[in-house]
Design an enzyme around this catalytic site. Structure first.
Site, PDB file in Angstrom:
ATOM      1  N   CYS A 193       0.835  -1.203   0.000  1.00 31.48           N
ATOM      2  CA  CYS A 193       0.000   0.000   0.000  1.00 31.48           C
ATOM      3  C   CYS A 193       0.873   1.257   0.000  1.00 31.48           C
ATOM      4  O   CYS A 193       1.504   1.549  -1.001  1.00 31.48           O
ATOM      5  CB  CYS A 193      -1.001  -0.031   1.156  1.00 31.48           C
ATOM      6  N   GLU A 198      -1.701  -8.664   3.651  1.00 31.22           N
ATOM      7  CA  GLU A 198      -1.621  -9.103   5.062  1.00 31.22           C
ATOM      8  C   GLU A 198      -2.992  -9.126   5.724  1.00 31.22           C
ATOM      9  O   GLU A 198      -3.145  -9.742   6.784  1.00 31.22           O
ATOM     10  CB  GLU A 198      -0.655  -8.193   5.836  1.00 31.22           C
ATOM     11  N   HIS A 224      -3.643  -4.877   0.208  1.00 29.15           N
ATOM     12  CA  HIS A 224      -3.177  -5.303   1.539  1.00 29.15           C
ATOM     13  C   HIS A 224      -3.232  -6.832   1.658  1.00 29.15           C
ATOM     14  O   HIS A 224      -4.175  -7.373   2.240  1.00 29.15           O
ATOM     15  CB  HIS A 224      -4.053  -4.672   2.629  1.00 29.15           C
TER      16      HIS A 224
END
Ligand code: MN
Length: 248
Positions: free
Chosen positions: A113, A219, A217
């Site tokens: 990001c 994660e 993202h």
């Protein structure tokens, strides 16, 4: 130079967010590093020098750039426009120094990001300060309201890229929480994914061991997510290899 032994896990520095004099890291970044075979280490913003960044880069095996606030446009030669959000000059300075040193040493860098944005700026590229006011026609919804683990938009991936190999194909759906984006890729970085509105969603270096940024993202996806596991797995594997080379 490196203190790793052959059996040690790679040590991966993670840059946190800088919020009101606090360094704050969403734990999912660290969890993905651990899950993928690395040891995470958070790097606070202490006002350290570029020499400090060089010393960190010499010791660490990889650099993970987390998400966060906007990049000060001074770092790509622009004045701030109305749509620019919060900036964190102390974070910009630290990350720019770390990125340049890791890339110089050909140690792995993974940007997420804000991370793809600061990676691109560090290597000489430019950004949209605010895609909603700077991109025409109006872009897709890149600030999703859906839960973070739900992928809301499609990306088209460049054939032959590392990302295509990791994804196992040329199309994915990913989540989206950004209002800035890469405009002109830095020299040496290839744009490897875009959304239907043309917004850049991934870049990579074809000449380094692992220098890759994604605008989404990974994660925030659930632990078993295939693409996130492939991305973090390839990053940590590259860090392990980097450590082995440094020992020799
Ligand atoms: Mn997006």
């Amino acid at each position: 130079m490196a203190k790793l032994t052959g059996s040690a896990k790679p040590l991966i520095g993670i840059t946190p967010s800088s919020l009101d004099k606090q360094s704050v890291l969403q734990q999912d970044y660290a969890e993905w590093v651990s899950r993928s075979g690395g040891v995470p280490l958070m790097l606070p913003y202490s006002g350290g020098t570029t020499e400090d960044a060089a010393q960190l880069a010499a010791v660490l095996d990889g650099l993970l750039l987390s998400g966060g606030a906007d990049i000060d446009p001074i770092h790509f030669g622009e004045e701030p426009i109305q749509g620019l959000g919060n900036i964190t000059p102390e974070r910009d300075a630290a990350e720019l120094a770390l990125i340049r040193e890791f890339v110089r040493l050909d140690k792995p860098v993974f940007g997420i990001c804000r991370g793809i944005q600061v990676l691109n700026a560090a290597l000489g590229g430019t950004l949209y300060q605010d895609i909603h006011s700077q991109c025409s026609p109006s872009p897709l919804k890149h600030s999703q309201k859906a839960v973070a683990s739900y992928p809301t938009h499609h990306i088209a991936i460049e054939a032959g890229s590392r990302l295509a190999t990791l994804a196992g194909g040329l199309g994915e759906r990913v989540n989206s929480f950004h209002h800035q984006a890469v405009k002109e890729a830095a020299p040496g970085l290839l744009i490897t994914a875009r959304t239907a509105d043309g917004i850049v969603e991934a870049v990579e270096s074809p000449t380094h061991r692992f220098v890759l940024g994604v605008q989404w993202h990974p994660e925030k996806m659930e632990a078993g997510d295939r693409l996130s596991a492939a991305l973090f797995g390839a990053f940590v594997d590259a860090c392990a290899w980097s450590g082995e080379q440094a020992v020799q």
